[in-house]
Design a protein around this motif. Structure first.
Motif, PDB file in Angstrom:
ATOM      1  N   GLU A   1       2.323   1.845  -3.503  1.00 55.75           N
ATOM      2  CA  GLU A   1       1.343   2.389  -4.442  1.00 55.75           C
ATOM      3  C   GLU A   1       1.154   3.899  -4.224  1.00 55.75           C
ATOM      4  O   GLU A   1       1.097   4.677  -5.187  1.00 55.75           O
ATOM      5  CB  GLU A   1       0.003   1.661  -4.271  1.00 55.75           C
ATOM      6  CG  GLU A   1       0.045   0.204  -4.718  1.00 55.75           C
ATOM      7  CD  GLU A   1      -1.272  -0.507  -4.446  1.00 55.75           C
ATOM      8  OE1 GLU A   1      -2.198   0.146  -3.925  1.00 55.75           O
ATOM      9  OE2 GLU A   1      -1.381  -1.715  -4.754  1.00 55.75           O
TER      10      GLU A   1
ATOM     11  N   ASN B   1       4.466   5.720  -5.266  1.00 52.58           N
ATOM     12  CA  ASN B   1       4.635   5.720  -6.721  1.00 52.58           C
ATOM     13  C   ASN B   1       3.730   6.768  -7.373  1.00 52.58           C
ATOM     14  O   ASN B   1       4.143   7.494  -8.292  1.00 52.58           O
ATOM     15  CB  ASN B   1       4.325   4.335  -7.275  1.00 52.58           C
ATOM     16  CG  ASN B   1       4.661   4.204  -8.747  1.00 52.58           C
ATOM     17  OD1 ASN B   1       5.794   4.453  -9.169  1.00 52.58           O
ATOM     18  ND2 ASN B   1       3.671   3.840  -9.552  1.00 52.58           N
TER      19      ASN B   1
ATOM     20  N   LYS C   1       0.837  -1.210   0.000  1.00 53.65           N
ATOM     21  CA  LYS C   1       0.000   0.000   0.000  1.00 53.65           C
ATOM     22  C   LYS C   1       0.870   1.257   0.000  1.00 53.65           C
ATOM     23  O   LYS C   1       0.586   2.232  -0.715  1.00 53.65           O
ATOM     24  CB  LYS C   1      -0.918  -0.023   1.210  1.00 53.65           C
ATOM     25  CG  LYS C   1      -1.923   1.125   1.229  1.00 53.65           C
ATOM     26  CD  LYS C   1      -2.893   0.977   2.383  1.00 53.65           C
ATOM     27  CE  LYS C   1      -3.913   2.118   2.367  1.00 53.65           C
ATOM     28  NZ  LYS C   1      -4.896   1.995   3.485  1.00 53.65           N
TER      29      LYS C   1
END
Length: 503
Positions: free
Chosen positions: A425, A428, A422
């Motif tokens: 993500e 990123n 998580k």
């Protein structure tokens, strides 16, 4: 950039090697089943089980009656032989003779006394070819008894040792199959770890290529520095190199696993990790009792004690060697015709009794030294057994404690993996939006990769510990099933497992 393109082409070519081959999807249960059916470890265990079966049958056959036919047919002589005369001189005479004899006997050992009883009938024929004479002589029926005194009774000790050795061979077979399962599980997860590494490396290579292009664009408009651009290029090269190395490791471990489970075809293996990790409690005392009841090693302690006791008894009995033999029956006089041998008028009762002994009067202390040697060896055996029993208990305790700790580690590793995924993500997305720098993204990716690897490693530790417990106790705590059944016996004549009646 030329280096980047060259390495990318090399990476793509290496990766496509596996796509040209057929894939074989395998679960952990399927790999273990193939190992039990095809691995060399399983075949060796089956051979040892069959050997134990026949060894025990050799022992049992010694307790059954033996019908023997023996003799000398013919015993022909045509030469000069020395013949001692009445005055002691020797004269060589030419003889042309044949002596034949035949005996049929039924022999039975009485194991509780080490007594040999036999019933037999004998027939002999003599031919003198120069004199054209022939004679028959026979013992129509007779009984013989042989009884050693003071000697060790081998049947008494074999009645204790042989059943234990047979039981040990059956337990060893189950343990060997569980060890094959443990090895297969270990190879399964080693390959799974490398496949996961390859997957991570491919994802990182793709992600680093995207990051490199993003940094190139930012560098061109002046929002990124040259050192950041060079760092992203270096990250791309490293990720491609990691992918190549992971591919080689996957190929090597795939070959090792295929060889172990007996897959001869050259296929790519795609492994599916177990989705569920069963959680159950194991009590140390319960596990230890199962190990004592089922493990072949625990029978070693009993066999070592019995062998030490047998050596002491053998040393005690070696001092005296006394044997009694007696026979009684009917024998015939010499006759010219065969049918005359068995005529009632030609047979008479006969008997023989013999006492043989060998009693040392002066042995130079040999017997005392032999007895002391046997006693000290027995003491050493007891010390060794005591130490091995402590090791036996500690091995079970360590396995139980290790399994419980691994269960806790798996829960932590799974939660860490979810958090790391998580976080990556989110990081990123923020990097692509220009809100965090490349170092923050690299750190998030490294944490994510490490968490994924840690979880797979925890799975490997769990299943390795699970199959270790099965091997140590011959009990499946997950399904609450006893892996060893003493009533089951392998019959090599029918190549099947049968269940004998419980005594």
């Amino acid at each position: 950039m030329k280096k980047v393109i060259l390495l990318s082409l090399l990476f793509i070519g290496l990766s496509q090697v596996s796509f040209s081959q057929q894939k074989r999807v395998l679960t952990l249960e399927e790999v273990i089943q193939l190992a039990k059916e095809n691995s060399r470890s399983a075949k060796r265990a089956e051979t040892q089980r069959t050997l134990g079966y026949w060894s025990y049958n050799v022992y049992k056959s010694q307790l059954k009656p033996q019908l023997r036919l023996q003799g000398t047919l013919p015993n022909y002589t045509n030469r000069s032989i020395p013949v001692t005369q009445n005055d002691g001189s020797v004269v060589f005479r030419k003889v042309n003779q044949n002596n034949s004899d035949l005996s049929l006997g039924l022999e039975q050992v009485l194991p509780w006394t080490n007594t040999t009883v036999s019933f037999e009938t004998n027939l002999a024929r003599f031919d003198d070819f120069d004199g054209d004479n022939k004679y028959y002589q026979g013992d129509p029926v007779g009984i013989s008894i042989t009884q050693p005194l003071f000697n060790v009774n081998p049947f008494k000790w074999d009645s204790k040792i042989q059943p234990l050795e047979y039981e040990q061979s059956k337990r060893s077979y189950v343990q060997s199959m569980e060890q094959a399962s443990q090895t297969a599980a270990n190879l399964f997860f080693r390959l799974l770890v490398e496949q996961k590494n390859l997957q991570i490396a491919l994802q990182n290579a793709q992600a680093n290529d995207t990051v490199f292009k993003v940094e190139q664009g930012r560098y061109n408009i002046g929002t990124s520095t040259e050192d950041q651009l060079l760092q992203t290029e270096l990250d791309l090269l490293n990720s491609e190199s990691d992918a190549q190395q992971a591919q080689l490791e996957v190929q090597s471990l795939s070959l090792e696993l295929r060889n172990f489970i007996g897959l001869t075809e050259n296929v790519d293996l795609e492994l599916i990790a177990p989705m569920e990790v069963p959680v159950f409690d194991i009590d140390y005392e319960t596990a230890l009792q199962y190990a004592k009841d089922n493990r072949a090693e625990y029978l070693d302690f009993q066999l070592d004690r019995l062998q030490a006791e047998r050596n002491v008894a053998s040393a005690r009995a070696t001092r005296f060697n006394v044997s009694i033999s007696a026979s009684y029956g009917y024998n015939s006089a010499q006759r010219d015709e065969l049918n005359e041998v068995y005529q009632s008028s030609n047979v008479a009762a006969g008997s023989q009794f013999r006492l043989s002994f060998n009693l040392p009067i002066l042995d130079g202390g040999r017997n005392k030294a032999r007895m002391n040697q046997a006693y000290e060896q027995q003491k050493l055996t007891e010390f060794t057994i005591d130490q091995n029993m402590i090791t036996f208990d500690q091995e079970i305790a360590n396995a139980v404690r290790n399994f419980q700790q691994i269960i806790e580690q798996i829960e932590l590793a799974k939660k860490s993996e979810e958090i790391a995924l998580k976080r990556f993500e989110i990081t990123n997305g923020r990097y692509l939006a220009g809100k965090v720098d490349i170092l923050t993204l690299t750190n998030a990716r490294t944490s994510k990769d490490s968490a994924i690897r840690n979880y797979v490693a925890a799975l490997q530790q769990y299943w390795d510990a699970y199959y270790e417990l099965r091997t140590l106790t011959l009990y499946d705590f997950k399904d609450d099933v006893l892996l060893y059944n003493e009533l089951l016996e392998y019959d090599p004549k029918t190549d099947s497992v049968i269940e004998r009646a419980k005594k």
